[in-house]
Write a protein that holds these residues in place. Structure first.
Motif, PDB file in Angstrom:
ATOM      1  N   THR A  65       0.834  -1.214   0.000  1.00 54.53           N
ATOM      2  CA  THR A  65       0.000   0.000   0.000  1.00 54.53           C
ATOM      3  C   THR A  65       0.860   1.252   0.000  1.00 54.53           C
ATOM      4  O   THR A  65       0.596   2.213  -0.739  1.00 54.53           O
ATOM      5  N   SER A  66       1.901   1.245   0.823  1.00 54.51           N
ATOM      6  CA  SER A  66       2.796   2.400   0.890  1.00 54.51           C
ATOM      7  C   SER A  66       3.536   2.600  -0.429  1.00 54.51           C
ATOM      8  O   SER A  66       3.665   3.734  -0.921  1.00 54.51           O
ATOM      9  N   MET A  67       4.024   1.526  -1.021  1.00 57.68           N
ATOM     10  CA  MET A  67       4.776   1.624  -2.270  1.00 57.68           C
ATOM     11  C   MET A  67       3.896   2.128  -3.409  1.00 57.68           C
ATOM     12  O   MET A  67       4.314   2.968  -4.220  1.00 57.68           O
ATOM     13  N   ILE A  68       2.655   1.656  -3.481  1.00 53.61           N
ATOM     14  CA  ILE A  68       1.740   2.105  -4.532  1.00 53.61           C
ATOM     15  C   ILE A  68       1.428   3.584  -4.389  1.00 53.61           C
ATOM     16  O   ILE A  68       1.401   4.335  -5.377  1.00 53.61           O
ATOM     17  N   SER A  69       1.211   4.036  -3.155  1.00 57.68           N
ATOM     18  CA  SER A  69       0.898   5.454  -2.940  1.00 57.68           C
ATOM     19  C   SER A  69       2.059   6.341  -3.370  1.00 57.68           C
ATOM     20  O   SER A  69       1.855   7.413  -3.959  1.00 57.68           O
ATOM     21  N   GLY A  70       3.279   5.907  -3.082  1.00 56.90           N
ATOM     22  CA  GLY A  70       4.444   6.696  -3.481  1.00 56.90           C
ATOM     23  C   GLY A  70       4.592   6.788  -4.986  1.00 56.90           C
ATOM     24  O   GLY A  70       4.889   7.850  -5.539  1.00 56.90           O
ATOM     25  N   LEU A  71       4.383   5.667  -5.668  1.00 56.31           N
ATOM     26  CA  LEU A  71       4.497   5.664  -7.133  1.00 56.31           C
ATOM     27  C   LEU A  71       3.399   6.523  -7.771  1.00 56.31           C
ATOM     28  O   LEU A  71       3.643   7.221  -8.764  1.00 56.31           O
ATOM     29  N   LEU A  72       2.198   6.479  -7.234  1.00 54.53           N
ATOM     30  CA  LEU A  72       1.109   7.298  -7.767  1.00 54.53           C
ATOM     31  C   LEU A  72       1.422   8.788  -7.616  1.00 54.53           C
ATOM     32  O   LEU A  72       1.144   9.584  -8.516  1.00 54.53           O
ATOM     33  N   ALA A  73       2.005   9.146  -6.481  1.00 53.53           N
ATOM     34  CA  ALA A  73       2.369  10.553  -6.270  1.00 53.53           C
ATOM     35  C   ALA A  73       3.425  10.997  -7.268  1.00 53.53           C
ATOM     36  O   ALA A  73       3.373  12.112  -7.807  1.00 53.53           O
ATOM     37  N   LEU A  74       4.388  10.131  -7.537  1.00 50.17           N
ATOM     38  CA  LEU A  74       5.459  10.481  -8.469  1.00 50.17           C
ATOM     39  C   LEU A  74       4.954  10.599  -9.896  1.00 50.17           C
ATOM     40  O   LEU A  74       5.348  11.510 -10.635  1.00 50.17           O
ATOM     41  N   LEU A  75       4.070   9.712 -10.290  1.00 48.62           N
ATOM     42  CA  LEU A  75       3.631   9.650 -11.673  1.00 48.62           C
ATOM     43  C   LEU A  75       2.432  10.541 -11.983  1.00 48.62           C
ATOM     44  O   LEU A  75       2.252  10.958 -13.131  1.00 48.62           O
ATOM     45  N   MET A  76       1.613  10.850 -10.986  1.00 48.27           N
ATOM     46  CA  MET A  76       0.343  11.516 -11.247  1.00 48.27           C
ATOM     47  C   MET A  76       0.223  12.931 -10.695  1.00 48.27           C
ATOM     48  O   MET A  76      -0.667  13.670 -11.109  1.00 48.27           O
ATOM     49  N   LEU A  77       1.086  13.321  -9.770  1.00 49.26           N
ATOM     50  CA  LEU A  77       0.951  14.640  -9.151  1.00 49.26           C
ATOM     51  C   LEU A  77       2.038  15.585  -9.661  1.00 49.26           C
ATOM     52  O   LEU A  77       3.159  15.165  -9.934  1.00 49.26           O
ATOM     53  N   PRO A  78       1.729  16.877  -9.766  1.00 48.59           N
ATOM     54  CA  PRO A  78       2.729  17.849 -10.229  1.00 48.59           C
ATOM     55  C   PRO A  78       3.664  18.273  -9.104  1.00 48.59           C
ATOM     56  O   PRO A  78       3.317  18.169  -7.921  1.00 48.59           O
ATOM     57  N   GLU A  79       4.843  18.713  -9.466  1.00 50.52           N
ATOM     58  CA  GLU A  79       5.790  19.243  -8.488  1.00 50.52           C
ATOM     59  C   GLU A  79       5.359  20.655  -8.096  1.00 50.52           C
ATOM     60  O   GLU A  79       4.919  21.441  -8.931  1.00 50.52           O
ATOM     61  N   THR A  80       5.476  20.973  -6.811  1.00 49.95           N
ATOM     62  CA  THR A  80       5.077  22.293  -6.318  1.00 49.95           C
ATOM     63  C   THR A  80       6.244  23.114  -5.788  1.00 49.95           C
ATOM     64  O   THR A  80       6.052  24.274  -5.405  1.00 49.95           O
ATOM     65  N   LYS A  81       7.430  22.530  -5.764  1.00 51.89           N
ATOM     66  CA  LYS A  81       8.585  23.254  -5.226  1.00 51.89           C
ATOM     67  C   LYS A  81       8.898  24.476  -6.085  1.00 51.89           C
ATOM     68  O   LYS A  81       9.016  24.393  -7.311  1.00 51.89           O
ATOM     69  N   ASN A  82       9.037  25.635  -5.432  1.00 52.00           N
ATOM     70  CA  ASN A  82       9.389  26.897  -6.095  1.00 52.00           C
ATOM     71  C   ASN A  82       8.402  27.282  -7.194  1.00 52.00           C
ATOM     72  O   ASN A  82       8.769  27.906  -8.181  1.00 52.00           O
ATOM     73  N   LYS A  83       7.147  26.889  -7.050  1.00 51.50           N
ATOM     74  CA  LYS A  83       6.123  27.240  -8.024  1.00 51.50           C
ATOM     75  C   LYS A  83       5.108  28.182  -7.392  1.00 51.50           C
ATOM     76  O   LYS A  83       4.873  28.144  -6.178  1.00 51.50           O
ATOM     77  N   LYS A  84       4.533  29.025  -8.216  1.00 52.58           N
ATOM     78  CA  LYS A  84       3.440  29.875  -7.756  1.00 52.58           C
ATOM     79  C   LYS A  84       2.219  28.978  -7.571  1.00 52.58           C
ATOM     80  O   LYS A  84       1.755  28.334  -8.509  1.00 52.58           O
ATOM     81  N   LEU A  85       1.715  28.910  -6.348  1.00 51.26           N
ATOM     82  CA  LEU A  85       0.653  27.971  -6.029  1.00 51.26           C
ATOM     83  C   LEU A  85      -0.677  28.441  -6.598  1.00 51.26           C
ATOM     84  O   LEU A  85      -0.934  29.642  -6.723  1.00 51.26           O
TER      85      LEU A  85
END
Length: 360
Positions: free
Chosen positions: A276-296
């Motif tokens: 469950t933990s591994m799947i959640s991490g992979l989904l975050a990497l593949l499906m969510l955008p990066e927010t670091k140093n971005k205008k929110l």
């Protein structure tokens, strides 16, 4: 940094709870009594914690906002001139009925708005699953430490101790690798360590690997709090955070029963939590955008296009190239209201400048 420190404080109390249980020799009634009475220590905080000045300004409570800002400025040894805020407060009280009616009819966004557009809806579901996985695995380990090692008290205290470096490490890696890679890395390594903690017959090895898993899962919890707040647009941020937190509570409700799966196969509880933990991490990497140093994102439109090629600007996200045509609630202002809108923006800009001055 603030989130990491706050979560580290949680871990300290986690360890303290184990020490109390050890000193009470496992007497659950005495442990429950001490845990309940400990909240009395937090009552004085009611006299020291102030309301958010930004929230007060949004609610047109300018007088209270000025008092809070003056308190901040005094603490930071700054001089703050906020007479203009009181003047705005007086003007607000004397507004015509038509303008007052407009203020009262300000759009109130709800949970439904998050699910109106496909991309924001999908990201919200991925984020909720990450919160669910974090809580499911975190409490699955925390509430079943008696299954790891021979001394449940020692294992429980150790499980709280390893959380502190994990949360501080998460803060450091967030600044280097960003949100997506940090979340995926901790979630994947934590899940893998949880699976590997089953085979070793040597108790010390098994406990050590399980503690690595606990360190990583604690780090993911610190990351998702920040990541979720940055993913959701401003207008639905509180609602989105509440929905994510609710998903985490669902994970914590299920976690005590995961150990019942050992009747099917002894390692299955740890395998289920790890996968469950591994799947959640992979989904975050593949499906969510990066927010670091971005205008929110602030509006629903910006939240829908956030992290895509349709959002362009100074930092890659600050200006939208296209608009969502099916958002019936966000109407284009008429020419007759442009002057009033410009005046409102200037007024808010002046107020925000005052707030920023107090925080420096």
């Amino acid at each position: 940094m603030c989130i990491a420190v706050l979560h580290a404080g949680f871990s300290v109390c986690y360890m303290l709870f184990g020490v109390i249980a050890l000193l009470c020799h496992g007497n659950w009634r005495l442990i429950q009594l001490i845990a309940g009475l400990s909240w009395i220590l937090f009552l004085p905080s009611l006299f020291f914690i102030t309301e958010s000045p930004m929230w007060l300004i949004q609610k047109h409570k300018y007088g209270k906002a000025e008092k809070v800002l003056q308190t901040f400025a005094k603490f930071n040894k700054k001089t703050l001139l906020t007479g203009n805020i009181l003047e705005v407060d007086k003007e607000t009280q004397n507004k015509s009925p038509a303008v007052e009616s407009k203020v009262k009819k300000e759009r109130q966004y709800t949970l439904v708005d998050i699910f109106k557009t496909p991309r924001l809806r999908f990201r919200a579901l991925i984020m909720c699953f990450n919160w669910f996985a974090c809580s499911f695995v975190y409490y699955g380990i925390s509430l079943n430490t008696d299954q790891i090692g021979n001394n449940p008290y020692t294992t429980f205290i150790l499980a709280g101790l390893v959380e502190i470096p994990g949360r501080l490490l998460a803060w450091g890696l967030l600044k280097v690798f960003g949100r997506r890679w940090s979340l995926c890395g901790f979630a994947f390594v934590g899940g893998l360590a949880l699976i590997l903690s089953v085979p070793p017959e040597i108790e010390e090895v098994s406990v050590a690997i399980a503690m690595v898993a606990k360190l990583c899962i604690a780090a993911t919890f610190t990351i998702v709090y920040l990541y979720a707040a940055e993913i959701y647009p401003t207008v639905v941020r509180n609602t989105g955070m509440g929905m994510s937190s609710m998903s985490a509570r669902a994970g914590s409700i299920i976690s005590p029963y995961v150990m019942l799966l050992d009747v099917i196969w002894a390692p299955m509880p740890f395998v289920v939590m790890g996968v469950t933990s591994m799947i959640s991490g992979l989904l975050a990497l593949l499906m969510l955008p990066e927010t670091k140093n971005k205008k929110l994102p602030e509006t629903l439109r910006e939240g829908e296009f956030f992290g895509t090629s349709k959002a362009v600007g100074l930092k890659g996200e600050s200006k939208l190239k296209d608009k969502i045509t099916n958002d019936a609630h966000e109407l284009k202002p008429s020419k007759s209201s442009e002057a009033e809108e410009t005046s409102d923006k200037a007024e808010k800009s002046e107020e925000l400048g005052t707030v920023n001055e107090a925080y420096q």
